[in-house]
Design a protein around this motif. Structure first.
Motif, mmCIF file in Angstrom:
data_model
loop_
_atom_site.group_PDB
_atom_site.id
_atom_site.type_symbol
_atom_site.label_atom_id
_atom_site.label_comp_id
_atom_site.label_asym_id
_atom_site.label_seq_id
_atom_site.Cartn_x
_atom_site.Cartn_y
_atom_site.Cartn_z
ATOM 1 N N VAL A 267 0.852 -1.196 0.000
ATOM 2 C CA VAL A 267 0.000 0.000 0.000
ATOM 3 C C VAL A 267 0.885 1.242 0.000
ATOM 4 O O VAL A 267 1.788 1.369 0.820
ATOM 5 C CB VAL A 267 -0.949 0.003 1.224
ATOM 6 N N ARG A 268 0.631 2.138 -0.921
ATOM 7 C CA ARG A 268 1.384 3.389 -1.039
ATOM 8 C C ARG A 268 0.419 4.538 -1.276
ATOM 9 O O ARG A 268 -0.634 4.379 -1.891
ATOM 10 C CB ARG A 268 2.370 3.353 -2.213
ATOM 11 N N TRP A 269 0.816 5.700 -0.809
ATOM 12 C CA TRP A 269 0.047 6.912 -1.056
ATOM 13 C C TRP A 269 0.361 7.403 -2.461
ATOM 14 O O TRP A 269 1.516 7.421 -2.895
ATOM 15 C CB TRP A 269 0.416 7.972 -0.027
ATOM 16 N N ASP A 270 -0.659 7.816 -3.189
ATOM 17 C CA ASP A 270 -0.488 8.345 -4.533
ATOM 18 C C ASP A 270 -0.908 9.813 -4.538
ATOM 19 O O ASP A 270 -2.082 10.132 -4.712
ATOM 20 C CB ASP A 270 -1.334 7.541 -5.520
ATOM 21 N N PRO A 271 0.070 10.721 -4.324
ATOM 22 C CA PRO A 271 -0.296 12.139 -4.261
ATOM 23 C C PRO A 271 -0.895 12.654 -5.568
ATOM 24 O O PRO A 271 -1.763 13.519 -5.554
ATOM 25 C CB PRO A 271 1.009 12.852 -3.927
ATOM 26 N N ALA A 272 -0.465 12.107 -6.710
ATOM 27 C CA ALA A 272 -1.000 12.568 -7.992
ATOM 28 C C ALA A 272 -2.494 12.226 -8.109
ATOM 29 O O ALA A 272 -3.284 13.033 -8.602
ATOM 30 C CB ALA A 272 -0.218 11.958 -9.144
ATOM 31 N N ALA A 273 -2.871 11.037 -7.658
ATOM 32 C CA ALA A 273 -4.289 10.647 -7.717
ATOM 33 C C ALA A 273 -5.123 11.540 -6.806
ATOM 34 O O ALA A 273 -6.240 11.938 -7.167
ATOM 35 C CB ALA A 273 -4.451 9.182 -7.323
ATOM 36 N N ASP A 274 -4.592 11.865 -5.629
ATOM 37 C CA ASP A 274 -5.319 12.769 -4.729
ATOM 38 C C ASP A 274 -5.468 14.148 -5.357
ATOM 39 O O ASP A 274 -6.540 14.751 -5.302
ATOM 40 C CB ASP A 274 -4.590 12.906 -3.391
ATOM 41 N N ALA A 275 -4.406 14.638 -5.961
ATOM 42 C CA ALA A 275 -4.459 15.962 -6.593
ATOM 43 C C ALA A 275 -5.473 15.973 -7.730
ATOM 44 O O ALA A 275 -6.229 16.930 -7.887
ATOM 45 C CB ALA A 275 -3.076 16.355 -7.095
ATOM 46 N N GLU A 276 -5.497 14.899 -8.531
ATOM 47 C CA GLU A 276 -6.446 14.839 -9.649
ATOM 48 C C GLU A 276 -7.878 14.810 -9.133
ATOM 49 O O GLU A 276 -8.766 15.457 -9.695
ATOM 50 C CB GLU A 276 -6.171 13.608 -10.505
ATOM 51 N N ARG A 277 -8.119 14.085 -8.054
ATOM 52 C CA ARG A 277 -9.463 14.000 -7.479
ATOM 53 C C ARG A 277 -9.928 15.365 -6.987
ATOM 54 O O ARG A 277 -11.090 15.721 -7.129
ATOM 55 C CB ARG A 277 -9.435 13.004 -6.323
ATOM 56 N N PHE A 278 -9.027 16.149 -6.398
ATOM 57 C CA PHE A 278 -9.414 17.432 -5.822
ATOM 58 C C PHE A 278 -9.346 18.590 -6.812
ATOM 59 O O PHE A 278 -10.159 19.496 -6.746
ATOM 60 C CB PHE A 278 -8.543 17.766 -4.608
ATOM 61 N N PHE A 279 -8.360 18.586 -7.718
ATOM 62 C CA PHE A 279 -8.118 19.759 -8.559
ATOM 63 C C PHE A 279 -8.301 19.527 -10.054
ATOM 64 O O PHE A 279 -8.203 20.464 -10.828
ATOM 65 C CB PHE A 279 -6.693 20.284 -8.333
ATOM 66 N N GLY A 280 -8.496 18.286 -10.479
ATOM 67 C CA GLY A 280 -8.621 17.991 -11.895
ATOM 68 C C GLY A 280 -7.280 17.613 -12.500
ATOM 69 O O GLY A 280 -6.225 17.794 -11.900
ATOM 70 N N PRO A 281 -7.308 17.100 -13.746
ATOM 71 C CA PRO A 281 -6.092 16.556 -14.349
ATOM 72 C C PRO A 281 -5.002 17.588 -14.640
ATOM 73 O O PRO A 281 -3.820 17.281 -14.552
ATOM 74 C CB PRO A 281 -6.581 15.892 -15.638
ATOM 75 N N THR A 282 -5.359 18.820 -14.960
ATOM 76 C CA THR A 282 -4.347 19.824 -15.298
ATOM 77 C C THR A 282 -3.482 20.165 -14.096
ATOM 78 O O THR A 282 -2.254 20.124 -14.164
ATOM 79 C CB THR A 282 -5.016 21.104 -15.846
ATOM 80 N N LEU A 283 -4.130 20.506 -13.005
ATOM 81 C CA LEU A 283 -3.372 20.811 -11.796
ATOM 82 C C LEU A 283 -2.683 19.575 -11.238
ATOM 83 O O LEU A 283 -1.606 19.667 -10.647
ATOM 84 C CB LEU A 283 -4.282 21.420 -10.731
ATOM 85 N N ALA A 284 -3.283 18.406 -11.436
ATOM 86 C CA ALA A 284 -2.671 17.171 -10.930
ATOM 87 C C ALA A 284 -1.324 16.935 -11.582
ATOM 88 O O ALA A 284 -0.377 16.489 -10.930
ATOM 89 C CB ALA A 284 -3.593 15.986 -11.182
ATOM 90 N N GLU A 285 -1.222 17.252 -12.868
ATOM 91 C CA GLU A 285 0.064 17.079 -13.557
ATOM 92 C C GLU A 285 1.108 18.014 -12.962
ATOM 93 O O GLU A 285 2.261 17.621 -12.740
ATOM 94 C CB GLU A 285 -0.098 17.357 -15.054
ATOM 95 N N ALA A 286 0.727 19.235 -12.652
ATOM 96 C CA ALA A 286 1.651 20.183 -12.031
ATOM 97 C C ALA A 286 2.064 19.697 -10.637
ATOM 98 O O ALA A 286 3.231 19.787 -10.258
ATOM 99 C CB ALA A 286 1.014 21.562 -11.934
#
Length: 179
Positions: A128-147
Motif C-alpha cells: 500500500v502506497r500513497w499516490d499524491p497525484a491521484a489525490d491531486a487529480e481528485r481534488f483539482f482535476g487533471p491539469t493541476l494534478a500534472e503540475a
C-alpha cells in the motif's frame, strides 16, 4: 527530552497521522478487508535507535476498527493496553528513513506478535502506497494534478539532496563525538 507545549501539539500530530494512514488505506480496499478481520486488536508502532539530537517520538498505539481502519488509543489508556502486535521502525538514520519513504519504499522495521495480524500488516506495508497525484487529480482535476506530480518529483529530488546532506552532517557529528 520533552518539547515545549508537547501536551498540546502531540495529540494533534498523532491524530493527523492516524487520519493520513486511514486515507492511504481507503485507497486500497484489499488492505481494509485484511484489517477488518482483526477488529479490536491493538498495534503499537515504536521508533527505535533514534539519534540523541532529536527528541524521541512516543509510541503510537492504534486499534483496528470494525471498518478495517485505525483509531488512535488515547494516551491516558495506552499504558493499560497490551498490544497484539509491535512494529518497531529502525530510526537510527532518520535521513535514510525519510529518503526511503519519499521514494515509496519502507523504513527498516521488525514486526512481532499475533501471527495473522503480523502477516496482514506486513502485506499492507509491502503493497500500500500513497499516490499524491491521484489525490491531486481528485481534488483539482487533471491539469493541476500534472503540475502537482511534477512538483512532487522535484520535491523528491530536493529530499534526496537534503537526505544526503543530513547523512554527511550526522556522520561528521558522530566522528567529532567519538574523538
Amino acid at each position: 527530552m520533552d518539547l515545549p507545549f508537547q501536551d498540546l501539539w502531540l495529540p494533534a500530530v498523532r491524530n493527523r497521522m492516524v487520519l493520513f494512514a486511514n486515507h492511504v488505506l481507503t485507497g486500497c480496499p484489499p488492505a481494509v478487508e485484511r484489517l477488518r478481520a482483526h477488529a479490536g486488536k491493538v498495534v503499537r508502532v515504536d521508533a527505535s535507535g533514534w539519534p540523541g539530537l532529536i527528541p524521541v517520538p512516543p509510541p503510537l498505539t492504534l486499534r483496528v476498527t470494525p471498518a478495517g481502519l485505525f483509531e488512535g488509543v488515547e494516551s491516558a489508556d495506552e499504558a493499560a493496553v497490551v498490544p497484539d502486535l509491535n512494529v518497531r521502525i529502525d530510526a537510527s538514520d532518520p535521513a535514510k528513513v525519510a529518503g526511503n519513504v519519499f521514494k515509496g519504499g519502507l523504513p527498516p522495521m521488525s514486526i512481532d506478535g499475533d501471527g495473522a495480524l503480523a502477516a496482514d500488516v506486513n502485506w499492507i506495508a509491502q503493497n500500500v502506497r500513497w499516490d499524491p497525484a491521484a489525490d491531486a487529480e481528485r481534488f483539482f482535476g487533471p491539469t493541476l494534478a500534472e503540475a502537482v506530480s511534477r512538483a512532487n518529483e522535484q520535491f523528491t529530488q530536493v529530499g534526496e539532496k537534503v537526505r544526503s546532506a543530513m547523512g554527511q552532517l550526522f556522520d561528521q557529528f558522530q566522528a567529532r563525538k567519538k574523538s
